[in-house]
Design a protein around this motif. Structure first.
Motif, PDB file in Angstrom:
ATOM      1  N   PRO A 294      56.483  29.336  22.247  1.00 65.79           N
ATOM      2  CA  PRO A 294      55.440  29.728  21.444  1.00 65.79           C
ATOM      3  C   PRO A 294      56.041  28.622  20.255  1.00 65.79           C
ATOM      4  O   PRO A 294      57.684  28.158  19.825  1.00 65.79           O
ATOM      5  CB  PRO A 294      55.861  30.994  20.910  1.00 65.79           C
ATOM      6  N   PRO A 295      55.316  28.181  19.380  1.00 65.98           N
ATOM      7  CA  PRO A 295      56.815  27.525  17.934  1.00 65.98           C
ATOM      8  C   PRO A 295      57.699  27.865  17.326  1.00 65.98           C
ATOM      9  O   PRO A 295      57.501  29.566  17.353  1.00 65.98           O
ATOM     10  CB  PRO A 295      55.164  27.120  16.833  1.00 65.98           C
ATOM     11  N   PRO A 296      58.795  27.329  16.885  1.00 69.15           N
ATOM     12  CA  PRO A 296      59.957  27.735  16.404  1.00 69.15           C
ATOM     13  C   PRO A 296      59.116  29.246  15.259  1.00 69.15           C
ATOM     14  O   PRO A 296      58.840  29.358  14.489  1.00 69.15           O
ATOM     15  CB  PRO A 296      60.310  27.098  15.821  1.00 69.15           C
ATOM     16  N   GLY A 297      59.651  30.391  15.577  1.00 72.04           N
ATOM     17  CA  GLY A 297      59.447  31.137  14.596  1.00 72.04           C
ATOM     18  C   GLY A 297      58.711  32.734  14.629  1.00 72.04           C
ATOM     19  O   GLY A 297      57.894  33.179  14.170  1.00 72.04           O
ATOM     20  N   GLU A 298      57.910  31.992  16.049  1.00 72.97           N
ATOM     21  CA  GLU A 298      56.236  32.733  16.140  1.00 72.97           C
ATOM     22  C   GLU A 298      57.040  33.452  17.852  1.00 72.97           C
ATOM     23  O   GLU A 298      57.644  32.787  18.323  1.00 72.97           O
ATOM     24  CB  GLU A 298      55.369  31.581  16.651  1.00 72.97           C
ATOM     25  N   GLU A 299      56.584  34.847  17.674  1.00 71.70           N
ATOM     26  CA  GLU A 299      56.531  35.094  19.345  1.00 71.70           C
ATOM     27  C   GLU A 299      55.498  34.731  20.369  1.00 71.70           C
ATOM     28  O   GLU A 299      54.335  34.315  19.614  1.00 71.70           O
ATOM     29  CB  GLU A 299      56.784  36.575  18.541  1.00 71.70           C
ATOM     30  N   GLY A 300      55.516  34.458  21.805  1.00 67.92           N
ATOM     31  CA  GLY A 300      53.582  34.814  21.941  1.00 67.92           C
ATOM     32  C   GLY A 300      54.956  34.153  23.490  1.00 67.92           C
ATOM     33  O   GLY A 300      55.454  34.869  24.175  1.00 67.92           O
ATOM     34  N   GLY A 301      53.886  34.615  24.551  1.00 73.97           N
ATOM     35  CA  GLY A 301      53.841  34.350  25.549  1.00 73.97           C
ATOM     36  C   GLY A 301      54.376  35.243  26.463  1.00 73.97           C
ATOM     37  O   GLY A 301      53.793  36.151  26.051  1.00 73.97           O
ATOM     38  N   ALA A 302      54.351  35.443  27.616  1.00 76.55           N
ATOM     39  CA  ALA A 302      54.517  36.573  28.555  1.00 76.55           C
ATOM     40  C   ALA A 302      55.058  37.447  27.874  1.00 76.55           C
ATOM     41  O   ALA A 302      55.262  38.610  27.973  1.00 76.55           O
ATOM     42  CB  ALA A 302      54.952  36.345  30.065  1.00 76.55           C
ATOM     43  N   LEU A 303      56.625  36.905  27.566  1.00 80.91           N
ATOM     44  CA  LEU A 303      56.661  38.499  26.761  1.00 80.91           C
ATOM     45  C   LEU A 303      55.780  39.505  25.570  1.00 80.91           C
ATOM     46  O   LEU A 303      56.032  40.468  26.119  1.00 80.91           O
ATOM     47  CB  LEU A 303      58.117  37.947  26.422  1.00 80.91           C
ATOM     48  N   LEU A 304      55.747  38.126  25.119  1.00 83.51           N
ATOM     49  CA  LEU A 304      54.811  39.319  23.811  1.00 83.51           C
ATOM     50  C   LEU A 304      53.306  39.888  24.523  1.00 83.51           C
ATOM     51  O   LEU A 304      53.367  40.963  23.929  1.00 83.51           O
ATOM     52  CB  LEU A 304      54.360  37.869  22.834  1.00 83.51           C
ATOM     53  N   MET A 305      52.882  39.499  25.886  1.00 83.01           N
ATOM     54  CA  MET A 305      51.616  40.168  26.246  1.00 83.01           C
ATOM     55  C   MET A 305      51.728  41.226  26.944  1.00 83.01           C
ATOM     56  O   MET A 305      51.721  42.620  27.118  1.00 83.01           O
ATOM     57  CB  MET A 305      50.996  39.352  27.269  1.00 83.01           C
ATOM     58  N   VAL A 306      54.236  41.498  27.699  1.00 85.23           N
ATOM     59  CA  VAL A 306      53.877  42.496  28.551  1.00 85.23           C
ATOM     60  C   VAL A 306      55.061  43.357  27.234  1.00 85.23           C
ATOM     61  O   VAL A 306      53.751  44.556  27.366  1.00 85.23           O
ATOM     62  CB  VAL A 306      55.155  42.054  28.922  1.00 85.23           C
ATOM     63  N   LYS A 307      55.002  42.659  25.864  1.00 84.49           N
ATOM     64  CA  LYS A 307      55.385  44.025  25.056  1.00 84.49           C
ATOM     65  C   LYS A 307      54.161  44.865  24.182  1.00 84.49           C
ATOM     66  O   LYS A 307      54.182  45.874  24.007  1.00 84.49           O
ATOM     67  CB  LYS A 307      55.969  43.238  24.046  1.00 84.49           C
ATOM     68  N   GLU A 308      53.046  43.814  24.609  1.00 82.37           N
ATOM     69  CA  GLU A 308      51.182  44.348  23.572  1.00 82.37           C
ATOM     70  C   GLU A 308      50.298  45.288  25.122  1.00 82.37           C
ATOM     71  O   GLU A 308      49.819  45.437  24.801  1.00 82.37           O
ATOM     72  CB  GLU A 308      50.549  42.990  23.261  1.00 82.37           C
ATOM     73  N   GLY A 309      51.691  45.198  26.106  1.00 80.28           N
ATOM     74  CA  GLY A 309      50.716  46.271  27.016  1.00 80.28           C
ATOM     75  C   GLY A 309      50.183  46.188  27.892  1.00 80.28           C
ATOM     76  O   GLY A 309      49.449  46.769  28.152  1.00 80.28           O
ATOM     77  N   VAL A 310      50.236  44.591  28.286  1.00 86.15           N
ATOM     78  CA  VAL A 310      48.466  43.528  29.264  1.00 86.15           C
ATOM     79  C   VAL A 310      48.941  44.484  30.433  1.00 86.15           C
ATOM     80  O   VAL A 310      48.257  44.697  31.482  1.00 86.15           O
ATOM     81  CB  VAL A 310      49.291  42.132  29.349  1.00 86.15           C
TER      82      VAL A 310
END
Ligand SMILES: [Zn+2]
Ligand SMILES: [Zn+2]
Length: 425
Positions: A167-183
């Protein structure tokens, strides 16, 4: 027909269940669409966490197939759940959907002329890692499976993931965030499969590695504190540049003297060193940054521990001080060995035995690793180099090119792996 022939036919038909005549038709029918989708996505690339139009196209396609769709997952991700006609386990398939800040140099009817802004600079945008092919392949798999729900025992979850490139600096994103959101929950995923197209592997070939296939990437920062003095009087100060040199030397001996390199590769790289202003001043401090790549969880832990021990001790030995901070960037893309063994016959069936090849570990990193940290996963490589060619441009470059004729094998592989995994369970 006698009983033996009947039994034989039954066995043959059971064995061919996944690849029956309907499936062959389905593959044949979907190939043209997959290529069209791929070219459309290629021509309209979007940067990490900005994949709005791409996500809308994916969601519309999944909905048209009657698949339950969730949008806005980890910003722009799309997740679809296809329920088979009979209950069973859940397999997840993942495609990453983001492009890179690269000006495309290929002369193609579907060349990208898209520009955008990245870190305050105007940049070209290009699918220079082939995530356009991953997206189109998974859309194709969804179509084939949605039309063959009677063959599915359980569920297939389609994960279209944003921001694999980070993700751009300062943003969350990608697989890690998807896992966090319960995918990986509801329905809970039992196994996950994913692929990466490769511009330097011939079309028709699949390559894989059991265990650590791609490296964990970590970054580190070392701050060295010395004592400033005149360059002509080093005895009056403590030289942080000399200490930095000793530290770099020490770090490399962790690799060359303490790491069992026959087991897996490991890398420590100091990529930047900053210190001093003038030829005749011994500065007060130095800063170094670098990266660590490992393919084995124990080796990763040991390397981190030794770096943390060694850095302050070396500085102390020369009269200074030093601290080290290590940060995780991406985990190990670890292919569960039992899952690899179980799925290998499927890959060999779809690609042919001689086209299903083992490969060495890659010290590059991939955020599919975050899914594999939670559930058993298998990530493999799909050939995208034009048949007959012997060389091609690498990923992340302006001339990077993938041959469309390699995509159908990706559709077949992920579809058949899903069916075999679920129907065997
Ligand atoms: Zn990439
Ligand atoms: Zn990639």
């Amino acid at each position: 027909m006698n009983k033996i022939i009947l039994t034989g036919l039954f066995l043959v038909s059971t064995f061919c269940m996944a690849q029956g005549p309907n499936m062959e038709d389905a593959y044949k029918n979907v190939e043209k669409k997959v290529i069209e989708w791929r070219r459309d996505i290629h021509q309209n690339p979007e940067l990490s966490n900005r994949e709005f139009k791409t996500a809308a196209k994916i969601a519309a396609h999944l909905k048209s197939l009657g698949i339950d769709v969730q949008t806005g997952v980890a910003h722009t991700g799309v997740v679809g759940v296809l329920k088979g006609n009979s209950p069973g386990k859940t397999v997840a398939l993942r495609a990453d959907i983001d492009a890179l800040p690269v000006y495309e140099r290929n002369d193609l009817p579907y060349k990208s002329n898209v520009t955008s802004e990245f870190l305050g600079e105007k940049v070209g945008v290009m699918h220079a890692c082939g995530h356009d092919t991953h997206t189109a392949i998974l859309m194709g798999v969804a179509e084939v499976l949605a039309k063959n729900k009677d063959k599915i025992k359980g569920n297939v979850k389609f994960i279209f993931q944003p921001a694999e490139e980070g993700p751009p600096p300062g943003e969350e994103g990608g697989a890690l965030l998807m896992v966090k959101e319960g995918v990986l929950k509801n329905p809970d995923v039992d196994a996950i499969f994913g692929l990466h197209i490769n511009s330097q592997t011939p079309v028709g070939v699949i390559r894989y590695k059991s265990g650590g296939a791609m490296a964990a990437a970590q970054s580190f920062t070392i701050n060295v504190k010395g004592k400033q003095s005149h360059g002509s009087q080093p005895w009056a100060g403590v030289d942080p540049i000399l200490i930095s040199a000793k530290i770099i030397d020490g770090l490399q001996t962790i690799i060359s003297r303490e790491t069992e390199l026959t087991q897996e590769a490991a890398v420590i790289t100091v990529g930047k060193i900053k210190s001093g202003v003038r030829f005749n001043i011994i500065p007060e401090s130095a800063e170094m940054i670098g990266t660590i790549r490992t393919l084995d969880y124990d080796m990763k832990a040991k390397l981190n521990k030794r770096m943390e021990e060694m850095v302050p001790m070396i500085a102390k030995a020369y009269g200074g001080e030093a601290t080290i901070e290590i940060r995780d960037a991406t985990d190990i893309t670890y292919n569960n060995p039992e899952l690899v063994t179980a799925m290998l016959p499927t890959l060999q069936r779809v690609a042919g035995e001689s086209n299903t090849q083992t490969q060495k570990a890659i010290t590059g990193a991939e955020d599919f690793s975050y899914f594999q940290r939670e559930v058993p996963g298998f990530f493999f490589f799909l050939g995208g180099m034009t048949p007959g060619n012997t060389e091609s441009f690498p990923h992340h470059t302006p001339d990077f090119l993938i041959d469309d004729s390699g995509l159908l094998l990706g559709v077949r592989a992920l579809t058949e792996m899903s069916l075999d995994y679920l129907n065997r369970s």
